[in-house]
Every structure is written in C-alpha cells, then in structure tokens.
Design an enzyme around this catalytic site. Structure first.
Site, mmCIF file in Angstrom:
data_model
loop_
_atom_site.group_PDB
_atom_site.id
_atom_site.type_symbol
_atom_site.label_atom_id
_atom_site.label_comp_id
_atom_site.label_asym_id
_atom_site.label_seq_id
_atom_site.Cartn_x
_atom_site.Cartn_y
_atom_site.Cartn_z
ATOM 1 N N LYS A 13 0.995 -1.176 -0.017
ATOM 2 C CA LYS A 13 -0.125 -0.237 0.084
ATOM 3 C C LYS A 13 0.879 0.737 -0.210
ATOM 4 C CE LYS A 13 -1.878 -0.424 4.186
ATOM 5 N NZ LYS A 13 -1.070 -2.297 4.145
ATOM 6 N N ARG A 88 -9.124 1.625 8.801
ATOM 7 C CA ARG A 88 -8.625 0.276 9.275
ATOM 8 C C ARG A 88 -9.722 -0.926 10.015
ATOM 9 N NH1 ARG A 88 -2.635 0.947 8.500
ATOM 10 N NH2 ARG A 88 -2.131 -1.362 9.317
ATOM 11 N N ARG A 127 12.302 -5.897 4.069
ATOM 12 C CA ARG A 127 11.549 -4.594 4.313
ATOM 13 C C ARG A 127 12.698 -3.286 5.063
ATOM 14 N NH1 ARG A 127 6.180 -2.547 5.027
ATOM 15 N NH2 ARG A 127 5.647 -3.028 7.515
ATOM 16 N N ARG A 160 11.652 -2.448 10.639
ATOM 17 C CA ARG A 160 10.681 -1.862 11.504
ATOM 18 C C ARG A 160 10.136 -3.027 12.740
ATOM 19 N NH1 ARG A 160 5.973 0.779 7.869
ATOM 20 N NH2 ARG A 160 3.917 -0.821 9.734
ATOM 21 N N ARG A 171 -0.118 -9.459 13.073
ATOM 22 C CA ARG A 171 -0.394 -8.015 11.979
ATOM 23 C C ARG A 171 -1.906 -8.421 11.408
ATOM 24 N NH1 ARG A 171 4.597 -5.115 10.822
ATOM 25 N NH2 ARG A 171 3.048 -3.793 9.180
HETATM 26 P P1 AP5 Z 1 4.838 -1.746 1.708
HETATM 27 O O1 AP5 Z 1 4.567 -0.488 0.361
HETATM 28 O O2 AP5 Z 1 6.029 -1.085 3.077
HETATM 29 O O3 AP5 Z 1 3.653 -2.480 2.450
HETATM 30 P P2 AP5 Z 1 1.719 -1.722 3.169
HETATM 31 O O4 AP5 Z 1 0.998 -2.730 2.643
HETATM 32 O O5 AP5 Z 1 2.148 -0.047 3.098
HETATM 33 O O6 AP5 Z 1 2.778 -1.880 5.153
HETATM 34 P P3 AP5 Z 1 3.031 -1.879 5.760
HETATM 35 O O7 AP5 Z 1 3.170 -2.625 7.082
HETATM 36 O O8 AP5 Z 1 3.072 -0.636 5.768
HETATM 37 O O9 AP5 Z 1 1.281 -1.357 6.824
HETATM 38 P P4 AP5 Z 1 0.841 -1.680 7.379
HETATM 39 O O10 AP5 Z 1 -0.528 -1.784 7.076
HETATM 40 O O11 AP5 Z 1 0.707 -2.970 7.879
HETATM 41 O O12 AP5 Z 1 1.553 -0.205 8.285
HETATM 42 P P5 AP5 Z 1 0.994 1.053 8.533
HETATM 43 O O13 AP5 Z 1 2.073 1.806 8.743
HETATM 44 O O14 AP5 Z 1 -0.236 1.295 7.939
HETATM 45 O O15 AP5 Z 1 5.594 -2.610 0.950
HETATM 46 C C1 AP5 Z 1 6.085 -3.997 2.141
HETATM 47 C C2 AP5 Z 1 7.361 -4.429 1.300
HETATM 48 O O16 AP5 Z 1 6.935 -5.734 -0.066
HETATM 49 C C3 AP5 Z 1 8.519 -3.182 0.609
HETATM 50 O O17 AP5 Z 1 9.343 -3.865 1.888
HETATM 51 C C4 AP5 Z 1 8.343 -3.166 -0.314
HETATM 52 O O18 AP5 Z 1 9.660 -2.656 -1.064
HETATM 53 C C5 AP5 Z 1 7.594 -4.567 -0.696
HETATM 54 N N1 AP5 Z 1 6.969 -4.092 -1.694
HETATM 55 C C6 AP5 Z 1 5.778 -3.497 -2.573
HETATM 56 N N2 AP5 Z 1 5.247 -3.877 -3.425
HETATM 57 C C7 AP5 Z 1 6.156 -5.168 -4.167
HETATM 58 C C8 AP5 Z 1 5.800 -5.915 -5.196
HETATM 59 N N3 AP5 Z 1 5.002 -5.756 -6.110
HETATM 60 N N4 AP5 Z 1 6.549 -7.270 -5.492
HETATM 61 C C9 AP5 Z 1 7.872 -7.075 -4.316
HETATM 62 N N5 AP5 Z 1 7.662 -6.483 -3.207
HETATM 63 C C10 AP5 Z 1 6.910 -5.229 -2.845
HETATM 64 O O19 AP5 Z 1 0.854 0.787 10.614
HETATM 65 C C11 AP5 Z 1 1.704 0.243 11.206
HETATM 66 C C12 AP5 Z 1 0.842 -0.411 12.152
HETATM 67 O O20 AP5 Z 1 0.534 1.711 13.355
HETATM 68 C C13 AP5 Z 1 -0.538 -0.465 12.377
HETATM 69 O O21 AP5 Z 1 0.191 -2.103 12.843
HETATM 70 C C14 AP5 Z 1 -1.348 0.101 13.560
HETATM 71 O O22 AP5 Z 1 -0.635 -0.491 14.802
HETATM 72 C C15 AP5 Z 1 -0.876 1.148 13.363
HETATM 73 N N6 AP5 Z 1 -1.895 2.069 12.947
HETATM 74 C C16 AP5 Z 1 -1.282 2.379 11.692
HETATM 75 N N7 AP5 Z 1 -2.841 2.994 11.344
HETATM 76 C C17 AP5 Z 1 -3.495 2.738 11.671
HETATM 77 C C18 AP5 Z 1 -4.888 3.231 12.014
HETATM 78 N N8 AP5 Z 1 -5.634 3.557 10.849
HETATM 79 N N9 AP5 Z 1 -5.619 2.969 12.841
HETATM 80 C C19 AP5 Z 1 -5.199 1.795 13.847
HETATM 81 N N10 AP5 Z 1 -3.723 1.678 13.809
HETATM 82 C C20 AP5 Z 1 -3.092 2.185 13.031
#
Ligand code: AP5
Length: 214
Positions: A13, A88, A127, A160, A171
């Site tokens: 994402k 979310r 990552r 991370r 998660r």
């Molecule tokens: P990446 O693009 O980083 O994936 P992502 O979907 O953004 O993953 P996140 O872990 O950031 O999502 P998340 O939703 O768990 O975390 P967030 O930071 O929002 O890609 C992943 C890896 O794959 C990278 O290395 C990339 O290079 C690689 N890649 C990408 N595309 C690829 C492809 N096509 N092929 C191969 N490799 C590829 O949230 C973290 C925490 O914050 C949550 O757990 C929660 O505790 C909290 N939080 C955040 N938002 C909220 C909310 N709205 N409500 C409550 N808690 C929240």
C-alpha cells in the site's frame, strides 16, 4: 482524486501510495508514518501508539479518527489525497464517510492490493524503512543504491520493530478480523477496485493507474 489504499500489512500500500502521490501530485497520508514520526519525536501520541504498534495491535480509533479528519481538511488536500492505512476499522470508515458527506465530498476509489498471507511474511523480513523521510525499500525487490542507506535522504535504514515474523503474524490476524470487512464496506459504496499485488511493483502501479484513469 480521493483514494484509499486497502490491503494486508506489507501488501505494498505504502509503495503504491507514494508512486500515486508523485504521479497525481496529491499528498500521501499514512497513519503508520504519522505514528512512527510521533514515536521518534517522543510525543504523548507516540508513546500511546507505540504500546499498541509493538504488539501488532491497532491504535484505538479515538486516537486515530480526528487526526485524519483534521488532516484531510488542510489546504494541500483540496485537489485530493491518498489515505494509506486509514481507515482500518468499520467505525473509522463510517467516521470518514460522515465527515466527507458533511462537506458534500466522497471517496473516489478504494484500491485493494491483494497479496496472500504466505507472501507477506517473506516480504516483511526484507523490508527496510527510513524513519527520517518515510521511504520504504526491499532488499531484493526494491533495493537502495547503497545498502542500508536511504536513496532519498541519506539516513540509515531500519528493520521496523513490528516487522518481526511473530508480530507480522499478529498484524495479519488483526487485519483479517478488523480491516478486511472494509472491502465489503467500500464495495457497498460502489468504489472498490482490486489489483493483484503479487506482480512486480511497477506492474501493480500500471494496473492501478489504468483503473483510476478508465
Ligand atoms: P509496503 O509498501 O511497505 O507495504 P504496506 O502495505 O504499506 O505495509 P505496512 O506494513 O506499512 O502496512 P501496515 O498497514 O501494516 O503498516 P502501517 O505503517 O500502516 O511494502 C512492503 C514491502 O514489500 C516493502 O519492502 C516493499 O518494498 C515490498 N514490496 C511492495 N510492493 C511489492 C511488490 N509488488 N513485489 C515485491 N515487493 C514489494 O501501520 C503500522 C501500525 O500502525 C499498525 O499495525 C497499527 O498498530 C498502527 N496504525 C496505523 N494506522 C492505523 C489506523 N488507521 N488505526 C489504528 N492503528 C493504526
């Protein structure tokens, strides 16, 4: 254009959101990045958020909803924005729909990036993230020019805390229980689009752009 990115943790994402933000010149708003920046700066919000994030749990809605609703009312959002990691939960989605409808606005597309759980755990261990500017890389699929150093700002990259395999598993469970229902929610609003997130990241980007520009 107002876009929501949906998908499991690690589905790509953030990667796609940054590329879309560059192409359409609209802000990329990541709640995860906002929380990580607060943690880095030692704010009260950061301290509270860290307790949940380190365990792979969601930060409570009451700490999250107002933050985003205020953010999308900023001047830089007048031509649209990309929400990454929000909403979310169903209450977050309902709060967003309500806040937007009060201003006669709505989400144009909710993009679900589909990747099976098996592929996620492998992806996360490779990552590398920059806490300074928010850039994300992958040691195999999207490497930096100099290993361990951010191409964009020159800072050191980190693995991370929440990317450890046991936290990733938690998660994923939380995702299936609390976030996956949003797929039906946005299908019901007629704005859901799905893409195959297992393809090369440039192909995923082309697929998303083709759908958005149809
Ligand atoms: P990446 O693009 O980083 O994936 P992502 O979907 O953004 O993953 P996140 O872990 O950031 O999502 P998340 O939703 O768990 O975390 P967030 O930071 O929002 O890609 C992943 C890896 O794959 C990278 O290395 C990339 O290079 C690689 N890649 C990408 N595309 C690829 C492809 N096509 N092929 C191969 N490799 C590829 O949230 C973290 C925490 O914050 C949550 O757990 C929660 O505790 C909290 N939080 C955040 N938002 C909220 C909310 N709205 N409500 C409550 N808690 C929240």
């Amino acid at each position: 254009m107002k876009i929501i990115m949906l998908g499991a943790p690690g589905a790509g994402k953030g990667t796609q959101a940054k590329m879309l933000a560059g192409k359409y010149n609209i802000p990329h708003i990541s709640t995860g990045d906002i929380f990580r920046s607060n943690i880095k700066n030692g704010t009260e919000l950061g301290k509270k958020a860290k307790e949940y994030m380190d365990q792979g749990m969601l930060v409570p809605d009451e700490l999250t909803v107002d933050l985003v609703i205020d953010r999308v009312q900023n001047e830089d959002c007048k031509n649209g924005y990309i929400l990454d990691g929000f909403p979310r939960t169903i209450p977050q989605a309902e709060a967003l729909t309500k806040a937007l409808s009060e201003r006669n606005e709505k989400i144009d597309a909710a993009v679900d990036v589909e990747v099976p759980d098996e592929a996620i755990v492998t992806r996360m261990s490779g990552r590398r993230a920059c806490v300074s500017c928010g850039a994300t890389y992958h040691i195999v699929h999207n490497p930096t020019k100099t290993p361990g150093i951010c191409d964009a700002c020159g800072e050191k990259l980190i693995l991370r805390d929440d990317d450890k395999p046991e936290t990733v598993q938690k998660r994923l469970t939380v995702y299936h229980e609390q976030t996956q229902p949003l797929i039906d929610y946005y299908k019901g609003l007629g704005v859901l689009v799905s893409v195959d997130g297992t393809k090369d990241l440039n192909d995923v980007f082309s697929d998303i752009c083709a759908i958005l520009e149809k």
